[in-house]
Design an enzyme around this catalytic site. Structure first.
Site, PDB file in Angstrom:
ATOM      1  N   GLU A  79       0.719  -1.267  -0.098  1.00  0.00           N
ATOM      2  CA  GLU A  79      -0.107   0.097  -0.039  1.00  0.00           C
ATOM      3  C   GLU A  79       0.991   1.136  -0.065  1.00  0.00           C
ATOM      4  O   GLU A  79       0.481   2.424  -0.589  1.00  0.00           O
ATOM      5  CB  GLU A  79      -0.996  -0.047   1.298  1.00  0.00           C
ATOM      6  CG  GLU A  79      -1.728   1.288   1.544  1.00  0.00           C
ATOM      7  CD  GLU A  79      -2.643   1.489   2.619  1.00  0.00           C
ATOM      8  OE1 GLU A  79      -2.617   0.540   3.507  1.00  0.00           O
ATOM      9  OE2 GLU A  79      -3.735   1.922   2.511  1.00  0.00           O
ATOM     10  N   ILE A 155       0.132  -2.455   7.817  1.00  0.00           N
ATOM     11  CA  ILE A 155      -0.661  -2.202   9.178  1.00  0.00           C
ATOM     12  C   ILE A 155      -2.213  -2.090   8.726  1.00  0.00           C
ATOM     13  O   ILE A 155      -2.517  -0.757   8.051  1.00  0.00           O
ATOM     14  CB  ILE A 155      -0.412  -1.136   9.915  1.00  0.00           C
ATOM     15  CG1 ILE A 155       0.954  -1.374  10.589  1.00  0.00           C
ATOM     16  CG2 ILE A 155      -1.580  -1.217  11.347  1.00  0.00           C
ATOM     17  CD1 ILE A 155       1.571  -0.367  11.778  1.00  0.00           C
ATOM     18  N   ASP A 156      -3.242  -2.960   8.568  1.00  0.00           N
ATOM     19  CA  ASP A 156      -4.561  -2.587   7.968  1.00  0.00           C
ATOM     20  C   ASP A 156      -5.276  -1.984   9.445  1.00  0.00           C
ATOM     21  O   ASP A 156      -4.954  -2.396  10.347  1.00  0.00           O
ATOM     22  CB  ASP A 156      -5.204  -4.004   7.415  1.00  0.00           C
ATOM     23  CG  ASP A 156      -6.492  -3.704   6.950  1.00  0.00           C
ATOM     24  OD1 ASP A 156      -6.529  -2.489   6.019  1.00  0.00           O
ATOM     25  OD2 ASP A 156      -7.421  -4.204   7.138  1.00  0.00           O
TER      26      ASP A 156
HETATM   27  C1  2IP Z   1      -8.534   0.590   5.128  1.00  0.00           C
HETATM   28  C2  2IP Z   1      -8.902   0.025   6.597  1.00  0.00           C
HETATM   29  C3  2IP Z   1     -10.317   0.555   6.861  1.00  0.00           C
HETATM   30  C4  2IP Z   1     -11.555   0.166   5.767  1.00  0.00           C
HETATM   31  C5  2IP Z   1     -10.777   0.403   4.282  1.00  0.00           C
HETATM   32  C6  2IP Z   1      -9.292   0.007   4.110  1.00  0.00           C
HETATM   33  O1  2IP Z   1      -6.900   0.194   5.098  1.00  0.00           O
HETATM   34  O2  2IP Z   1      -9.004  -1.485   6.570  1.00  0.00           O
HETATM   35  O3  2IP Z   1     -10.862   0.250   8.019  1.00  0.00           O
HETATM   36  O4  2IP Z   1     -12.581   0.744   5.744  1.00  0.00           O
HETATM   37  O5  2IP Z   1     -11.443  -0.238   3.366  1.00  0.00           O
HETATM   38  O6  2IP Z   1      -8.786   0.321   2.917  1.00  0.00           O
HETATM   39  P1  2IP Z   1     -13.798   0.126   6.689  1.00  0.00           P
HETATM   40  O7  2IP Z   1     -13.220  -0.128   8.118  1.00  0.00           O
HETATM   41  O8  2IP Z   1     -14.866   1.360   6.755  1.00  0.00           O
HETATM   42  O9  2IP Z   1     -14.069  -1.145   6.390  1.00  0.00           O
HETATM   43  P2  2IP Z   1      -5.977   1.086   5.941  1.00  0.00           P
HETATM   44  O10 2IP Z   1      -6.223   1.205   7.529  1.00  0.00           O
HETATM   45  O11 2IP Z   1      -4.752   0.343   5.761  1.00  0.00           O
HETATM   46  O12 2IP Z   1      -5.794   2.380   5.390  1.00  0.00           O
HETATM   47 CA    CA Z   2      -5.317  -1.544   4.374  1.00  0.00          CA
END
Ligand code: 2IP
Ligand code: CA
Length: 377
Positions: A79, A155-156
């Protein structure tokens, strides 16, 4: 494949260590948060955070995998971009050097000469984590590293990582937000077809020692390739006659929420943070299905957990594709792939799961969800 899996489990554990160190050291953590700008911005958020921890972890994984499997070097993506700006407005390319001292020196230049912080980070990056064995030796998958690509989300659920709320997890319960939603995701796919074949997920903040021993993580993995399906998790047993349970983002469209309320049993429409975490909930049986109706998730969010779901007999499909043609669902033609950018899109957007997605363990549940959403989204 067993060697690659072992390596990915190790680097994911190292990544989790870096994530923990960055939160433990308050002054370090303050220095890490930066706002995303321009095309890299996740459309969904007014503000998004890019942390140095993210960049460092991604670089560390690329470095370690590239060192053991040089043929994979150009095919490991994530990412983050490794260009980082320090407090003086100078741009620095963050990389992992061959020694801890060199890495510390480079990091100090991003951390405005905060040598304590830089040394702490470099130490975590160069530290050997405990060996994690997946007991894969007897599983033969005839694939060579030159056929594989990797998607990394360092880190997601960054927002949950930064907010840092602590929850005490209970087995069998879905906790919608908090530090435990932050995950390290490493997914491996076939360069030729884009199929996800191996996934490693590390949850750095799974359990906090009440006696003050700090956070412990948990790892999950799966391999699904050429008739071999192995996963660290087992498929949860379905309760008899129970309604379907669905997990969504709290920002999901109202029309989708309403349509799925009718399909779910009472209290079985749930919300949670983190795209990776929501797919993990499906893997663990905390929800049957995860639905996203828009292109707000990316290849690096779904690749790793997708491989685990395939190993359990499920998958992740493109929702728009399923809604367009029923045969796509029947013939298994709608599964997400990971090798081709979307034409005419820029930067992060070309790797979005553009048509939305449905993550499922049981194909019959996928069909029920698609049937319910048809004509409504
Ligand atoms: C984000 C994260 C968000 C999610 C979004 C991802 O990745 O997982 O929480 O949105 O789709 O792209 P939601 O929580 O509303 O599903 P990152 O934190 O790595 O930017
Ligand atoms: Ca993510």
């Amino acid at each position: 494949m067993a060697d690659l899996l072992r390596l990915l489990l190790r680097v994911a554990e190292k990544a989790a260590n870096v994530a923990r160190v960055c939160r433990q050291e308050a002054p370090l953590f303050q220095l890490l948060v930066q706002e995303k700008t321009g095309d890299d911005k996740n459309k969904k958020f007014v503000q998004d955070f890019k942390t140095l921890a993210d960049v460092v972890i991604q670089e560390m994984i690329q470095h370690d995998v590239g060192a053991q499997f040089p043929e994979m070097c150009g095919f490991i993506h994530g990412e983050e971009s490794n260009k980082f700006e320090n407090g003086l407005g100078e741009s620095v390319i963050v990389t992992v050097c061959s020694t801890e001292e060199e890495t510390a020196k480079l990091l100090a230049s991003v951390l405005d000469d905060n040598h304590t912080a830089a040394s702490l980070l470099a130490q975590a990056i160069h530290q050997d984590p405990a060996t994690i064995d997946a007991h894969m030796d007897d599983v033969a998958v005839p694939l060579s590293p030159s056929e594989l690509g990797i998607w990394i989300d360092p880190i997601d659920a960054t927002s949950q990582y930064i907010e840092g709320r602590e929850e005490v997890l209970e087995e069998g319960h879905l906790f919608p937000s908090g530090l435990h939603c932050a995950l390290v995701l490493i997914g491996v796919y076939l360069l030729k077809t884009g199929e996800p074949v191996m996934g490693v997920i590390n949850q750095p903040f799974n359990y906090k020692d009440p006696a003050g021993g700090g956070w412990r993580g948990k790892h999950f993995w799966g391999v699904s390739c050429g008739g071999v399906n192995v996963c660290s998790e087992t498929c949860p047993k379905e309760g008899p006659g129970a309604g379907l349970s669905v997990v969504l983002s709290s920002s999901e469209k109202q029309v989708v929420k309403e349509a799925l309320t009718a399909l779910c049993g009472p209290g079985k429409l749930m919300y949670a943070s983190g795209a990776g975490f929501k797919i993990l909930c499906v893997i663990q049986g905390l929800a049957d299905v995860y639905v996203v109706s828009e292109g707000s998730t990316f290849k690096w969010d779904s690749c790793a957990p997708h491989a685990l779901l395939r190993a359990l007999g499920g998958g992740v499909v493109d929702l728009a594709n399923c809604l367009q043609s029923s045969s796509a669902v029947q013939d298994n033609q709608a599964e997400l792939t990971y090798h081709q950018p979307r034409p005419e899109s820029k930067r992060a957007d070309c790797w979005a799961n553009y048509g939305g997605l449905v993550a499922y363990r049981d194909p019959s549940q996928l069909r029920r969800v698609v049937g319910t959403l048809k004509g409504k989204v």
